[in-house]
Design a protein around this motif. Structure first.
Motif, PDB file in Angstrom:
ATOM      1  N   PHE A 258       0.422  -1.256   0.114  1.00 47.85           N
ATOM      2  CA  PHE A 258      -0.042  -0.178  -0.059  1.00 47.85           C
ATOM      3  C   PHE A 258       0.897   1.353  -0.169  1.00 47.85           C
ATOM      4  N   THR A 259       0.307   2.401  -0.517  1.00 46.40           N
ATOM      5  CA  THR A 259       0.841   3.703  -0.555  1.00 46.40           C
ATOM      6  C   THR A 259       0.204   4.750   0.053  1.00 46.40           C
ATOM      7  N   TYR A 260       0.631   5.523   0.790  1.00 40.87           N
ATOM      8  CA  TYR A 260       0.217   6.723   1.522  1.00 40.87           C
ATOM      9  C   TYR A 260       1.129   7.922   1.060  1.00 40.87           C
ATOM     10  N   LYS A 261      -0.015   8.779   0.503  1.00 43.18           N
ATOM     11  CA  LYS A 261       0.465  10.176  -0.112  1.00 43.18           C
ATOM     12  C   LYS A 261      -0.238  11.213   0.663  1.00 43.18           C
ATOM     13  N   PRO A 262       0.303  11.873   1.457  1.00 41.50           N
ATOM     14  CA  PRO A 262      -0.435  12.890   2.304  1.00 41.50           C
ATOM     15  C   PRO A 262      -0.452  14.184   1.388  1.00 41.50           C
ATOM     16  N   ASP A 263       0.625  14.365   0.740  1.00 35.07           N
ATOM     17  CA  ASP A 263       0.630  15.190  -0.094  1.00 35.07           C
ATOM     18  C   ASP A 263       1.439  15.147  -1.383  1.00 35.07           C
ATOM     19  N   GLY A 264       1.465  16.057  -2.240  1.00 39.89           N
ATOM     20  CA  GLY A 264       2.329  15.827  -3.437  1.00 39.89           C
ATOM     21  C   GLY A 264       4.023  15.723  -3.278  1.00 39.89           C
ATOM     22  N   ALA A 265       4.469  15.797  -2.043  1.00 40.94           N
ATOM     23  CA  ALA A 265       5.771  15.938  -1.761  1.00 40.94           C
ATOM     24  C   ALA A 265       6.196  14.814  -1.118  1.00 40.94           C
ATOM     25  N   THR A 266       5.542  13.909  -0.423  1.00 38.52           N
ATOM     26  CA  THR A 266       5.967  12.831   0.320  1.00 38.52           C
ATOM     27  C   THR A 266       4.943  11.645   0.023  1.00 38.52           C
ATOM     28  N   THR A 267       5.800  10.485  -0.232  1.00 37.35           N
ATOM     29  CA  THR A 267       5.472   9.099  -0.605  1.00 37.35           C
ATOM     30  C   THR A 267       5.993   8.110   0.367  1.00 37.35           C
ATOM     31  N   PHE A 268       5.016   7.498   0.925  1.00 37.57           N
ATOM     32  CA  PHE A 268       5.303   6.106   1.623  1.00 37.57           C
ATOM     33  C   PHE A 268       4.442   4.871   1.194  1.00 37.57           C
ATOM     34  N   THR A 269       5.713   3.827   0.820  1.00 38.35           N
ATOM     35  CA  THR A 269       4.937   2.714   0.272  1.00 38.35           C
ATOM     36  C   THR A 269       5.586   1.507   1.094  1.00 38.35           C
ATOM     37  N   VAL A 270       4.523   0.841   1.629  1.00 35.40           N
ATOM     38  CA  VAL A 270       5.118  -0.530   2.270  1.00 35.40           C
ATOM     39  C   VAL A 270       4.923  -1.631   1.424  1.00 35.40           C
ATOM     40  N   LEU A 271       6.210  -2.423   1.064  1.00 39.27           N
ATOM     41  CA  LEU A 271       6.110  -3.675   0.272  1.00 39.27           C
ATOM     42  C   LEU A 271       6.447  -4.802   0.975  1.00 39.27           C
ATOM     43  N   TYR A 324       9.740  -0.985   3.345  1.00 35.05           N
ATOM     44  CA  TYR A 324       9.048   0.150   2.923  1.00 35.05           C
ATOM     45  C   TYR A 324      10.045   1.026   2.299  1.00 35.05           C
ATOM     46  N   GLU A 325       9.388   1.940   1.418  1.00 34.27           N
ATOM     47  CA  GLU A 325      10.146   3.224   0.718  1.00 34.27           C
ATOM     48  C   GLU A 325       9.681   4.405   1.122  1.00 34.27           C
ATOM     49  N   PHE A 326      10.448   5.437   1.699  1.00 36.15           N
ATOM     50  CA  PHE A 326       9.970   6.680   1.954  1.00 36.15           C
ATOM     51  C   PHE A 326      10.655   7.842   1.000  1.00 36.15           C
ATOM     52  N   GLU A 327       9.869   8.696   0.591  1.00 33.98           N
ATOM     53  CA  GLU A 327      10.482   9.687  -0.214  1.00 33.98           C
ATOM     54  C   GLU A 327       9.874  10.970   0.133  1.00 33.98           C
ATOM     55  N   HIS A 328      10.703  11.926   0.369  1.00 35.21           N
ATOM     56  CA  HIS A 328      10.193  13.448   0.561  1.00 35.21           C
ATOM     57  C   HIS A 328      10.710  14.331  -0.459  1.00 35.21           C
ATOM     58  N   HIS A 329      10.156  15.152  -0.850  1.00 44.38           N
ATOM     59  CA  HIS A 329      10.787  16.343  -1.795  1.00 44.38           C
ATOM     60  C   HIS A 329      10.643  17.523  -0.893  1.00 44.38           C
ATOM     61  N   PHE A 330      11.766  17.960  -0.563  1.00 49.58           N
ATOM     62  CA  PHE A 330      11.758  19.416   0.321  1.00 49.58           C
ATOM     63  C   PHE A 330      11.472  20.474  -0.350  1.00 49.58           C
ATOM     64  N   ASP A 331      11.848  20.518  -1.646  1.00 48.56           N
ATOM     65  CA  ASP A 331      11.841  21.667  -2.589  1.00 48.56           C
ATOM     66  C   ASP A 331      12.245  21.271  -4.101  1.00 48.56           C
ATOM     67  N   ASP A 332      12.567  22.083  -5.046  1.00 48.61           N
ATOM     68  CA  ASP A 332      13.112  21.771  -6.284  1.00 48.61           C
ATOM     69  C   ASP A 332      14.596  21.062  -6.311  1.00 48.61           C
ATOM     70  N   VAL A 333      15.273  21.389  -5.161  1.00 46.58           N
ATOM     71  CA  VAL A 333      16.505  20.837  -5.145  1.00 46.58           C
ATOM     72  C   VAL A 333      16.643  19.552  -4.389  1.00 46.58           C
ATOM     73  N   TRP A 334      16.120  19.300  -3.187  1.00 48.82           N
ATOM     74  CA  TRP A 334      16.549  18.327  -2.283  1.00 48.82           C
ATOM     75  C   TRP A 334      15.328  17.318  -2.101  1.00 48.82           C
ATOM     76  N   THR A 335      15.699  16.151  -2.205  1.00 46.87           N
ATOM     77  CA  THR A 335      14.874  14.993  -1.980  1.00 46.87           C
ATOM     78  C   THR A 335      15.651  14.075  -0.972  1.00 46.87           C
ATOM     79  N   VAL A 336      14.947  13.555  -0.081  1.00 44.24           N
ATOM     80  CA  VAL A 336      15.395  12.449   0.647  1.00 44.24           C
ATOM     81  C   VAL A 336      14.645  11.138   0.521  1.00 44.24           C
ATOM     82  N   ARG A 337      15.302  10.027   0.735  1.00 47.26           N
ATOM     83  CA  ARG A 337      14.620   8.571   0.731  1.00 47.26           C
ATOM     84  C   ARG A 337      15.218   7.694   1.650  1.00 47.26           C
ATOM     85  N   GLN A 338      14.370   6.857   2.204  1.00 48.79           N
ATOM     86  CA  GLN A 338      14.686   5.904   2.836  1.00 48.79           C
ATOM     87  C   GLN A 338      14.266   4.312   2.327  1.00 48.79           C
TER      88      GLN A 338
END
Length: 728
Positions: A258-271, A324-338
């Motif tokens: 399943f995937t949870y997208k609270p907003d357009g910048a954050t994605t959390f997917t459980v595999l 799981y895969e977690f991804e968050h876009h802070f802005d047009d430059v920075w993105t973090v993932r775990q």
């Protein structure tokens, strides 16, 4: 020319740089200031759906579906969503559409039309998939899922059902700069099916040769009306037999996500995935005399012969993956993932194994009993920070990361020697034997921490320079629980790097050069009970990619020179010493194309020269390692009629050529080359699809390889599978 690979790479890179800069001109700082918008566009975790409405498919992302056969993006080579045409290293992608069209039911079958790889080296093993990439084994440490390694050793082996794959990506050449310990020849990364933006409903029923029958389903879509939650449930259940007598081949696979997208910048997917395999008759160790050539009595052993015994022959595996895969876009430059995953498996493998002929007529197989019950746990986590920016002169996609892996193995192996022999002309089964006696009871733990950085630098709009480096720290502990011997820990550190340069012409032609190093922690221990040291390797690769403008096609050529060092040679492996080096030099070519509406083609060619360049046994020096063919070629074409009364009807066919290999270290026993043919016929109508796929149409009798003169393995027999599916 300089003799070392690094020196050759530096000279070659400098030459290409000077040539390209001369063609493009130096230009002013303002003219050289370019962005990487066309180089790397990150896709969100849920943005891998099957459509965007109105019958249109979403733009391709590195973790999403491939539209047809021709993939254009990948993240396996760079860990960033990068166009393949801008990636300075060889990579092939097999999408779910191609897997379905070719009727592939195992990972080995799914990659058989890609260059540089020889799968099913030991025949259609029902336990696991075997891979050789550019002449080197990638089975133990070269299998990845969603960018995280499925590390396997001893008899604790993971297996991935291709029905759960959105795409299968084959990266050739060193990948240690991003992934740490991995084979020098390359790796396979399976990208799992993920939750979809649009509703997905798919059911499939099928069956065929060896009493096989199966059911599969693939369901997904949004959960809530707000568009924050998405799900996918994929499963496949199979019952049947293997191609040898008295051996079941059953599998139960299910993968909720399943995937949870609270907003357009954050994605959390459980595999997650859970799989149980029940089989037997695996690892049919058969003699050279009786398979490759006739034995002393003038015949060859029946391909369906089970050289074990149904009384004790069984293989079961339970495996589970949760991550799981977690991804968050802070802005047009920075993105973090775990990306994080815990994997667990337990195996029971019991059988009788032939090791010699017991009579002069070569009709009786002498055997011993074998039992192993390993349990393994694997925890992996990969933390990434990515920055996309322009420094005023050049565009950058900068990636920095820290990853950690912890592998724990409880290994138990036992044997009975000898057990009753087996007459290959008149086999008698249900022969009991004494209880196997343990000869190895060991706990092993391997920990690896890596820090890495990579920069994809757009020097001009067409010229991209890739540079990366990684520092790894490895600790290996072995505890001998059978004899209680004290075992010292082994602490190692290794630095690996990669340099690449690629130039993209306007017509879609892209020459490149790359140099990379690798290391690979080696499971096991020497005669002094000390863990093995890590292997190392390096490669120079020069190639070109061509993606013609206006064509839905992709062509590649590559020449490579790679060397694997610190390898246990056959003469020293038994004494627990680690020396040796093997070099592979070769050439690869591939084509993937949609030539016309409804017509798809995949072709590949591989040739390399594999040699032992360092060994403690003078008889092995300059020889080809056993069981490895040096020439491979394949061609697959599939056509579906797009218009008219026969719209939806289609047919396809393929041919695979595998060159000769050797069965002994002295290269005196040859395993013959062989050619096999595949075929398919299918019909699509308003969501329905009926298909028949045939592997080895002519039922060609061949030996996949031999690792000794009494360890030969028959290849796949004719296999027919019919299926009916419905998608809505």
């Amino acid at each position: 020319m300089p003799s070392s690979p690094f020196a050759r790479s530096a000279v070659l890179a400098a030459g290409v740089s000077i040539m390209v800069l001369a063609l493009t001109g130096a230009g002013s700082a303002q003219e050289r200031a370019v962005t990487l918008d066309t180089l790397s566009v990150e896709g969100s975790g849920a943005g891998n759906g099957t459509g965007v409405g109105n019958g249109r498919r979403a733009p391709e992302t590195a973790r999403g579906p491939v539209d047809g056969y021709v993939a254009t993006r990948s993240a396996t080579a760079t860990k960033t969503d990068t166009p393949i045409i801008r990636t300075p290293q060889s990579i092939s992608v097999v999408g779910a559409d191609q897997i379905k069209a070719q009727g592939s039911q195992t990972l080995s079958e799914a990659v058989r039309y890609t260059p540089g790889i020889y799968a099913n080296q030991f025949g259609p093993d029902t336990r696991l998939d075997w891979f050789l990439i550019r002449g080197f084994s990638a089975t133990g440490t070269g299998l990845f899922r969603d960018g995280l390694q499925l590390f396997q050793t001893s008899f604790a082996n993971f297996r991935v059902d291709p029905f759960g794959a959105e795409r299968i990506e084959l990266l050739r050449g060193p990948a240690a700069t991003l992934f740490g310990g991995s084979p020098v020849g390359g790796l396979i990364n399976i990208v799992s099916k993920r939750p979809t933006l649009e509703p997905l409903r798919y059911l499939e029923l099928g069956g065929g040769s060896f009493d096989q029958r199966y059911a599969a389903f693939d369901l997904g879509g949004p959960v809530d009306e707000s568009g924050h939650w998405f799900y996918r449930l994929t499963g496949r259940f199979q019952n049947g037999n293997a191609q040898v007598n008295f051996a079941p081949e059953d599998r139960y696979y299910i993968a909720p996500s399943f995937t949870y997208k609270p907003d357009g910048a954050t994605t959390f997917t459980v595999l997650t995935s859970f799989q149980r395999d029940e089989t037997g008759g695996a690892g049919q160790f058969l003699p050279y005399a009786g398979t490759v050539r006739n034995n002393a009595s003038g015949f060859r052993i029946d391909r369906k012969l089970n050289a074990s015994d149904p009384l004790i022959d069984r293989y079961t595996r339970n495996q589970a993956n949760l991550g799981y895969e977690f991804e968050h876009h802070f802005d047009d430059v920075w993105t973090v993932r775990q990306n994080l995953r815990f994997s667990f498996l337990e195996v029971t493998d019991q059988r009788y194994i032939p090791f010699a002929y017991g009579n002069a007529a070569q009709t009786n197989l002498s055997r011993y009993g074998f039992l192993t019950t390993p349990r393994a746990g694997l925890f992996t986590v990969d933390n990434q920070a990515q920055a996309r920016f322009n420094d005023g002169y050049f565009g950058h996609t900068l990636l920095m990361g820290v990853d950690y892996k912890r592998y724990s193995l409880s290994d138990n192996q036992a044997s009975t020697f000898p057990v009753s022999s087996l007459n290959v002309l008149s086999p008698r089964y249900y022969q009991s034997s004494a209880r196997p006696t343990p000869y190895l009871v060991m706990d092993q733990q391997l920990q690896q921490t890596g820090l890495y950085a990579q920069d994809q630098v757009a020097l001009t709009e067409r010229l991209t320079f890739l540079i990366g480096g990684r520092q790894d720290f490895v600790r290996s502990d072995v505890q001998d629980k059978l004899f209680g011997a004290s075992t010292p820990s082994l602490n190692e550190s290794a630095f690996t790097g990669r340099l690449g340069l690629i130039y993209n012409f306007d017509n879609g032609f892209a020459p490149y050069v790359t140099y990379g190093t690798s290391f690979n922690p080696t499971p096991g221990f020497d005669a002094a009970q000390k863990p093995f040291k890590s292997e190392s390797g390096e490669q120079v690769e020069v190639g070109a990619k061509f993606q013609p403008v206006g064509w839905n096609s992709f062509f590649t050529v590559a020449a490579f020179d790679l060397e694997r060092s610190n390898v246990p040679t056959p003469a020293t492996a038994l004494t627990g010493r680690q020396i040796g080096a093997v070099r592979s030099r070769g050439f690869e070519a591939s084509a993937t194309a949609n030539l016309a509406e409804g017509l798809n083609l995949v072709a590949s060619y591989t040739i390399y020269d594999l040699k032992n360049v360092k060994t403690d046994n003078a008889d092995e020096l300059g020889k080809v390692p056993v069981g490895i063919p040096e020439t491979l070629a394949s061609l697959w074409a599939d056509y579906t009629i797009p218009l008219g009364d026969l719209k939806g009807f289609g047919f396809g066919g393929g041919v695979n050529y595998v060159g000769r290999s050797f069965a002994d270290v002295a290269n005196t026993l040859k395993v013959s080359e062989y050619v096999t043919f595949d075929a398919s016929v299918h019909y699509d109508y308003v969501g329905w699809r009926a298909a028949v796929n045939i592997l080895n149409v002519g039922d060609r009798r061949f030996v996949s390889s031999c690792s000794t003169d009494f360890s030969c393995f028959y290849g796949t027999q004719r296999k027919i599978v019919a299926s009916v599916s419905y998608k809505w």
